[in-house]
Design a protein around this motif. Sequence first.
Motif, PDB file in Angstrom:
ATOM      1  N   PRO A 249       0.826  -1.217   0.000  1.00 19.63           N
ATOM      2  CA  PRO A 249       0.000   0.000   0.000  1.00 19.63           C
ATOM      3  C   PRO A 249       0.855   1.260   0.000  1.00 19.63           C
ATOM      4  O   PRO A 249       2.022   1.242   0.388  1.00 19.63           O
ATOM      5  CB  PRO A 249      -0.799  -0.119   1.306  1.00 19.63           C
ATOM      6  N   TRP A 250       0.244   2.361  -0.418  1.00 20.38           N
ATOM      7  CA  TRP A 250       0.954   3.639  -0.465  1.00 20.38           C
ATOM      8  C   TRP A 250       1.300   4.123   0.941  1.00 20.38           C
ATOM      9  O   TRP A 250       2.378   4.654   1.183  1.00 20.38           O
ATOM     10  CB  TRP A 250       0.091   4.663  -1.193  1.00 20.38           C
ATOM     11  N   GLU A 251       0.377   3.943   1.880  1.00 18.16           N
ATOM     12  CA  GLU A 251       0.612   4.277   3.277  1.00 18.16           C
ATOM     13  C   GLU A 251       0.544   2.999   4.104  1.00 18.16           C
ATOM     14  O   GLU A 251      -0.453   2.279   4.076  1.00 18.16           O
ATOM     15  CB  GLU A 251      -0.421   5.293   3.777  1.00 18.16           C
ATOM     16  N   ILE A 252       1.602   2.726   4.840  1.00 16.66           N
ATOM     17  CA  ILE A 252       1.713   1.486   5.600  1.00 16.66           C
ATOM     18  C   ILE A 252       0.925   1.614   6.906  1.00 16.66           C
ATOM     19  O   ILE A 252       1.100   2.579   7.658  1.00 16.66           O
ATOM     20  CB  ILE A 252       3.186   1.173   5.880  1.00 16.66           C
ATOM     21  N   ASP A 253       0.070   0.613   7.180  1.00 16.67           N
ATOM     22  CA  ASP A 253      -0.721   0.614   8.409  1.00 16.67           C
ATOM     23  C   ASP A 253      -0.322  -0.554   9.300  1.00 16.67           C
ATOM     24  O   ASP A 253       0.523  -1.381   8.949  1.00 16.67           O
ATOM     25  CB  ASP A 253      -2.216   0.558   8.080  1.00 16.67           C
ATOM     26  N   ASP A 254      -0.968  -0.632  10.468  1.00 13.98           N
ATOM     27  CA  ASP A 254      -0.631  -1.676  11.447  1.00 13.98           C
ATOM     28  C   ASP A 254      -0.947  -3.075  10.923  1.00 13.98           C
ATOM     29  O   ASP A 254      -0.221  -4.035  11.195  1.00 13.98           O
ATOM     30  CB  ASP A 254      -1.386  -1.428  12.758  1.00 13.98           C
ATOM     31  N   GLU A 255      -2.046  -3.191  10.194  1.00 17.10           N
ATOM     32  CA  GLU A 255      -2.431  -4.513   9.676  1.00 17.10           C
ATOM     33  C   GLU A 255      -1.363  -5.059   8.731  1.00 17.10           C
ATOM     34  O   GLU A 255      -1.029  -6.246   8.782  1.00 17.10           O
ATOM     35  CB  GLU A 255      -3.784  -4.387   8.966  1.00 17.10           C
ATOM     36  N   PHE A 256      -0.826  -4.195   7.877  1.00 19.44           N
ATOM     37  CA  PHE A 256       0.216  -4.622   6.943  1.00 19.44           C
ATOM     38  C   PHE A 256       1.489  -5.002   7.704  1.00 19.44           C
ATOM     39  O   PHE A 256       2.147  -6.003   7.377  1.00 19.44           O
ATOM     40  CB  PHE A 256       0.504  -3.492   5.955  1.00 19.44           C
ATOM     41  N   LEU A 257       1.856  -4.212   8.713  1.00 13.78           N
ATOM     42  CA  LEU A 257       3.057  -4.506   9.498  1.00 13.78           C
ATOM     43  C   LEU A 257       2.935  -5.842  10.212  1.00 13.78           C
ATOM     44  O   LEU A 257       3.888  -6.638  10.243  1.00 13.78           O
ATOM     45  CB  LEU A 257       3.291  -3.384  10.518  1.00 13.78           C
ATOM     46  N   THR A 258       1.777  -6.113  10.776  1.00 15.31           N
ATOM     47  CA  THR A 258       1.577  -7.361  11.516  1.00 15.31           C
ATOM     48  C   THR A 258       1.529  -8.561  10.580  1.00 15.31           C
ATOM     49  O   THR A 258       2.088  -9.627  10.875  1.00 15.31           O
ATOM     50  CB  THR A 258       0.274  -7.277  12.333  1.00 15.31           C
ATOM     51  N   ARG A 259       0.851  -8.393   9.447  1.00 12.73           N
ATOM     52  CA  ARG A 259       0.717  -9.513   8.512  1.00 12.73           C
ATOM     53  C   ARG A 259       2.069  -9.985   8.005  1.00 12.73           C
ATOM     54  O   ARG A 259       2.302 -11.185   7.846  1.00 12.73           O
ATOM     55  CB  ARG A 259      -0.180  -9.102   7.343  1.00 12.73           C
ATOM     56  N   HIS A 260       2.972  -9.063   7.748  1.00 11.77           N
ATOM     57  CA  HIS A 260       4.298  -9.438   7.236  1.00 11.77           C
ATOM     58  C   HIS A 260       5.371  -9.450   8.326  1.00 11.77           C
ATOM     59  O   HIS A 260       6.552  -9.629   8.024  1.00 11.77           O
ATOM     60  CB  HIS A 260       4.710  -8.480   6.121  1.00 11.77           C
ATOM     61  N   LYS A 261       4.956  -9.261   9.602  1.00  9.31           N
ATOM     62  CA  LYS A 261       5.863  -9.349  10.761  1.00  9.31           C
ATOM     63  C   LYS A 261       7.073  -8.437  10.575  1.00  9.31           C
ATOM     64  O   LYS A 261       8.229  -8.869  10.639  1.00  9.31           O
ATOM     65  CB  LYS A 261       6.301 -10.790  10.977  1.00  9.31           C
ATOM     66  N   ILE A 262       6.801  -7.179  10.350  1.00 13.26           N
ATOM     67  CA  ILE A 262       7.848  -6.198  10.071  1.00 13.26           C
ATOM     68  C   ILE A 262       8.266  -5.522  11.377  1.00 13.26           C
ATOM     69  O   ILE A 262       7.425  -5.062  12.159  1.00 13.26           O
ATOM     70  CB  ILE A 262       7.351  -5.150   9.056  1.00 13.26           C
TER      71      ILE A 262
END
Length: 427
Positions: A249-262
Amino acid sequence: MDDRSIRIARGVDEWHDASTESSATTNRNNPIVKDSNREQSTSLKESEKKVNSETTNTNVDLNVCPAPLCYEEKAIKERENCDYSIKITLDMAKNGTVPRKIRILAVKDSNREQSTSLKESEKKVNSETTNTNVDLNVCPAPLCYEEKAIKERENCDYSIKITLDMAKNGTVPRKIRILADGVYDLFHAGHTRQLMQAKNLFKNIYLLVGVCNDEVTHSKKGRTVMDEAERYESVRHCQYVDEVVTDTPWEIDDEFLTRHKIDFVAHDGIPYESEDSDDVYQHVKNRGMFVTTQRTDGVSTSDIICRIVRDYDMYVRRNLTRGYSAQDLNVGFIKKNQLHIQSKIDTVKSKFRTYEEESKTFMERWEERSKEYIRSFIYLFERTGVLNLLYRTGSQLMITSGKINTYNNDITSPNDHSNKKSLKKKK
């Protein structure tokens, strides 16, 4: 995000130097000011070509650095350590019975122009037929939905939170998962250097590279030269990349961070504005998950596109000579003929310049040797020089004092002749 040539409400090239970003804030949207600033550069051409390798921090312990050039110390040492007297055959290489490293030179296919469909062959990325060495793990980085990436993600214990201090001190119980995101159109040295910096931030890093898809990129930034599949494929073949995250995504959110364990997101520290945010990375910064990389000054996708647009006719003529049709290049009949005529004129000019340079070189050489020619000529026809020349050629001429005197007596002046006539009259 990396390599966005147009920042909304800012209009600043992603890869320009940070010092120029902070100055003239009120004039950033003014194209006239930007043009004038570009003209004030001491050497724009040099800055476009410059890749400042000295300022990049590399992790020497992990040997995460670019490949050496052939004249650099590392390459020279490797070449000297190779016992080339040991010849390696194809059978030996296939069987793995080689006593030293196999040195292979990869060259460009010279018969590309002879392809039945040049345009399609250049665009095609046939990953299924690529031969990879599975035993040595010499293969491109996996995409986020492939088995290798999924297994790596499942093995990561994300309940163990890694702080910035832990990462800096090297006291981490697992791999540090860092995300570097961007568009990565026309993947170039500026991109690779950013990824190298992200890979070298700490030890034991697993580098994920997020690439935006076409739908997001075209809506936020504009058209790209390469489509999303080509951009994914370009990034995954970079040696610093461990995994490619598609559809970022253009703006990174918490869901994206958690899904990919960043654990951390790597980008330069200058705020990146969008339509509804002053900085798309502000949320990550507030969570303490942001790490900074440095931009590579003078190289960007926008600069590359600018060079192509600036020299449009030259590149069209280049591709026409390489086998592309006018239809492939979207060039009309009149334009094609104009380019053809211009190409002929340039060829004549080139030949004339070559002749002129060769003539100039010849005259310079003649001028340098002219003094020597004149000195040799004068010396050759001096009296002693003539006699020595006759002596060397084996002349039978007897040079005696008597004969020389006789010769001198025969050659008399006009006064002597008048004196002789006057004596005869008196007699």
